[in-house]
Structure formats: C-alpha cells, structure tokens
Design a protein around this motif. Sequence first.
Motif, PDB file in Angstrom:
ATOM      1  N   LEU A   6      19.718 -43.822  73.513  1.00 45.97           N
ATOM      2  CA  LEU A   6      19.065 -43.609  75.003  1.00 45.97           C
ATOM      3  C   LEU A   6      19.017 -42.123  75.639  1.00 45.97           C
ATOM      4  CD1 LEU A   6      23.248 -46.214  75.833  1.00 45.97           C
ATOM      5  CD2 LEU A   6      20.205 -46.629  75.689  1.00 45.97           C
ATOM      6  N   LEU A   7      19.597 -41.173  74.798  1.00 51.55           N
ATOM      7  CA  LEU A   7      19.247 -40.079  74.643  1.00 51.55           C
ATOM      8  C   LEU A   7      17.927 -39.920  74.821  1.00 51.55           C
ATOM      9  CD1 LEU A   7      22.682 -37.904  73.532  1.00 51.55           C
ATOM     10  CD2 LEU A   7      21.367 -38.505  76.004  1.00 51.55           C
ATOM     11  N   CYS A   8      17.864 -40.174  74.056  1.00 52.79           N
ATOM     12  CA  CYS A   8      16.342 -40.213  73.638  1.00 52.79           C
ATOM     13  C   CYS A   8      15.326 -40.811  74.064  1.00 52.79           C
ATOM     14  CB  CYS A   8      16.254 -40.683  71.855  1.00 52.79           C
ATOM     15  SG  CYS A   8      13.741 -40.436  71.439  1.00 52.79           S
ATOM     16  N   ALA A   9      15.549 -41.855  75.289  1.00 56.83           N
ATOM     17  CA  ALA A   9      15.166 -42.008  76.336  1.00 56.83           C
ATOM     18  C   ALA A   9      14.550 -41.569  77.503  1.00 56.83           C
ATOM     19  CB  ALA A   9      15.465 -43.613  77.131  1.00 56.83           C
TER      20      ALA A   9
ATOM     21  N   TYR B 135      19.436 -54.542  76.230  1.00 57.15           N
ATOM     22  CA  TYR B 135      18.473 -54.189  75.317  1.00 57.15           C
ATOM     23  C   TYR B 135      16.882 -54.744  76.303  1.00 57.15           C
ATOM     24  CZ  TYR B 135      15.846 -55.256  70.875  1.00 57.15           C
ATOM     25  OH  TYR B 135      15.049 -55.423  70.488  1.00 57.15           O
ATOM     26  N   ARG B 136      17.790 -56.119  76.498  1.00 63.51           N
ATOM     27  CA  ARG B 136      15.952 -56.738  76.674  1.00 63.51           C
ATOM     28  C   ARG B 136      15.291 -56.248  78.153  1.00 63.51           C
ATOM     29  NH1 ARG B 136      18.902 -61.581  75.830  1.00 63.51           N
ATOM     30  NH2 ARG B 136      19.601 -61.635  78.232  1.00 63.51           N
ATOM     31  N   LEU B 137      16.528 -55.112  79.313  1.00 66.00           N
ATOM     32  CA  LEU B 137      15.930 -54.728  80.377  1.00 66.00           C
ATOM     33  C   LEU B 137      15.646 -53.702  79.503  1.00 66.00           C
ATOM     34  CD1 LEU B 137      16.287 -54.761  83.205  1.00 66.00           C
ATOM     35  CD2 LEU B 137      18.420 -53.340  83.244  1.00 66.00           C
ATOM     36  N   ILE B 138      16.293 -52.629  79.009  1.00 70.02           N
ATOM     37  CA  ILE B 138      15.581 -51.486  78.388  1.00 70.02           C
ATOM     38  C   ILE B 138      13.926 -51.436  77.987  1.00 70.02           C
ATOM     39  CG2 ILE B 138      15.151 -49.373  77.134  1.00 70.02           C
ATOM     40  CD1 ILE B 138      18.833 -49.513  77.633  1.00 70.02           C
TER      41      ILE B 138
ATOM     42  N   ILE C 130      19.168 -45.663  84.956  1.00 72.26           N
ATOM     43  CA  ILE C 130      20.958 -46.432  85.310  1.00 72.26           C
ATOM     44  C   ILE C 130      20.882 -46.933  84.081  1.00 72.26           C
ATOM     45  CG2 ILE C 130      20.991 -48.531  86.607  1.00 72.26           C
ATOM     46  CD1 ILE C 130      19.122 -47.472  88.916  1.00 72.26           C
ATOM     47  N   ALA C 131      19.990 -47.914  83.368  1.00 74.98           N
ATOM     48  CA  ALA C 131      20.914 -48.763  82.229  1.00 74.98           C
ATOM     49  C   ALA C 131      21.111 -47.280  80.821  1.00 74.98           C
ATOM     50  CB  ALA C 131      19.461 -49.355  81.764  1.00 74.98           C
ATOM     51  N   VAL C 132      20.971 -46.416  80.929  1.00 76.32           N
ATOM     52  CA  VAL C 132      21.290 -45.419  80.414  1.00 76.32           C
ATOM     53  C   VAL C 132      22.159 -45.174  80.595  1.00 76.32           C
ATOM     54  CG1 VAL C 132      20.524 -42.891  79.528  1.00 76.32           C
ATOM     55  CG2 VAL C 132      19.031 -44.663  79.027  1.00 76.32           C
TER      56      VAL C 132
END
Length: 401
Positions: free
Chosen positions: A15-18, A76-79, A118-120
Amino acid sequence: MLATLKKYPATLNLLLCASLVLTLARAITLPYLVIYVSGHFGLSIAEVGLVIGSTLIIGSLLSLYGGFLVDSLSSYRLILTACAVFTAGFLGAFIASGLGLFYACLVAINLAYAVIDIAVKAGFGSLLPLDQRSEVFSIKYTLTNIGYAVGPFLGAGVAALDMSLPFLLSAGLGAGYFFVYFVWGDTGLATAEANRQTTPFLAVGKVLLRDYRLVCFTLGGVLSAVVFGQFTAYLSQYLIVTSNPQTAYRIISSVVSTNALMVICLQYSLGKRITHKHLNLWLAAGLSLFIVGLGGFALSTTLTVWVIAMAIFTVGEIIVFPAEYMFIDTIAPDTLRGMYYAAQNLSNVGAALGPVLCGVMLATQPAHHMFYMLALFIIAGAVLYGLGVRLSAEAKPEAVT
C-alpha cells in the motif's frame, strides 16, 4: 524509517508502495501539463488553468463515490481496477489528438489516483492499531513527497526527447504497479465490515452531513488548502507580477527545492510524534507557521528571506497533513472509513481554487494584498478545525483533547 518498513507486513508495504510509485507517475507529467496543453491544443493560459483546475475538482467530487466503493467492495479488486483506469488515462492522454479525449483522461487519472489514495488510507485502519497509525501516515506522506520531488526530473529528461513521452512513462509505472499488486496483493484486504454495506450512497451521504465534526473539518480543509494546496502556482503568479522572469524562476526553483528537501528529511521524524493527544495544539502550531510563512513571503526582498519563509511554511505543512489524517482516523467509523477519507479529499477543491483566487487578487489589488487574503483563509480554516476538534472532544473526550 527503513527499520519501521521492515517490521510492517508485506500488505502494508505494498500500500505504501502505491503512494510512492503512483505519485511518481503523476509528478512526471504534472509540471509540464500547462506547457503541453497550451502548445498541443493551442489554448490560452486562462483556458489551460480552467482545464487543469476543473479536472482536479471533478476528480475530487467523483472520489466521494470512490470512498463509498472502498467501504463496499474488496480493496484488492478496487485498487486493481483504479490502477487500470490510472494507466489507461495516461495512455489515452498520450494518444489523444482532441481536447475532449484528453480532458476525459485527466479526469480519469485524478479520480483513479484519489480512489487508490482513499483505499490506502482506509487499509491502514484495517491493518494497524490506532496508536501506530500516525507513524504510517507520516511515512506515506514522506514517500508521496519523494515522488513529487523526483518525478519532475524524470519528466524533464523524457520531455526533452518528446513532450508527449512523460505520459507514456507514467502509464508504464502504473502498469508496473498493477502487475506487482495483481501478483502479490492481499486478495482478502478490505475495510472492516466491507462487503456488508447495504446502505445506498445518498443515504450514506446524509449520514456524513449529520456528522458536524466531519463537516467542520472538511470545510476547514477546503479553506486551508487554498493556501498550501498549490502554493507554487500562486507564488509563481506573484513573482511574475512583482519581478522579472529570470528572478521568478530562480526564486521558485529555490523554494520548491527547500520544500521538498525539508519534507523528505523531517516529515517522518516529526510526523510520527503527532498523535491523537493534543491534536488541537498541533493544528494550531501548524496553521500559525503557515501565517508566519505567508508574512515572510510578503516581506521577502532577497532569496535568503524567501528560503527562510519557505522553511517555516514547510514545517507547518509537515504538521498539518498528518494531523488532518489523524483527526479523520479518530472520528471515522470502521464501516465508513472510505467515505470519511473521501470527504477529506474535497480539500483538493480548495487547492484548485487557490491560483484562481490569487490571480483575481493580483489583477485587481496591490500584489502583497494576496498574502492578506491567504492569511484570512488560514484563520477561517483554523476556526473550523477548532470547532471540529471541540465537537469531537465532547463526543469522545478520551480520543481527542
């Protein structure tokens, strides 16, 4: 910071990588949008500002529904879906020959980036206990600023070959992260109670409007973002009016470098100390430093004074950003965490309005009056922040004091 990252689970580090990779992709093209749109589509500076600013506002408004999806669907699917849209947006911008398609691609990029952000943040709430979240928010903001610091240099390198190539490079980074997350992402990642959301979107919106803490903090964020959201834009406008292009370029380059270096060096060490305790005092300190920094800009006559004022302003930024995250994290119910962070994203509306309002002020009033206006926005934002913190303290005195 590296030692802390090693302790985090792989899901959290992805998530941080994103935040790093997708911000880098965005920052590669962002500084050159004005030049590209102006030259490629033959628009005036006013028209370019309208195109870029409106796409940011539309993306922010649409991200409210993205927050609803974060609370309703598998993260997972949303990202993955948002990352695919992000990548397709840059590819579309690369091949677009008409303004309509290019405009739609910019909206898609801004929307997808906001939804992933937001997801992160919602994922942090699912993966970490409350007392560890200030640290991860600071790491996220540090990585984001590394992306914004490095991106323009990469963009400049490929833009020297062809002005459209930065879009292709950004699309490649988006595709690369999509592949990594597709293979190694946590398929079970979701916010608490996700997939059980049965309340319609508009009904959830009414729930948010009844939370006056969130309303106050969102409005406070919009007002204060006028000042810190796009400060490079209005400082450039001010310098163009008050000096020559060479001086303006030299000062802007110095203050942007000062801001980036200070955030990268100090954000983690200072930000991790910002906790839910005494959040109102942290906010007051950060907003006060904004006002001092604005005063320094207004009085600056040499490059040294500009850099010192920027340093003070940046410390305020380092404090306010994680403090905002911590407040929203404190009041957000687990089932609506995505929507609460989406509401916070509306501060981008203020960021988009900043250069427009400053342009009007510079065109109609003495140049230094612009800083008086910006200080008033900070004061109004501080009042709303304070009201939000007070309402939260009355509701949950053990969390925010």
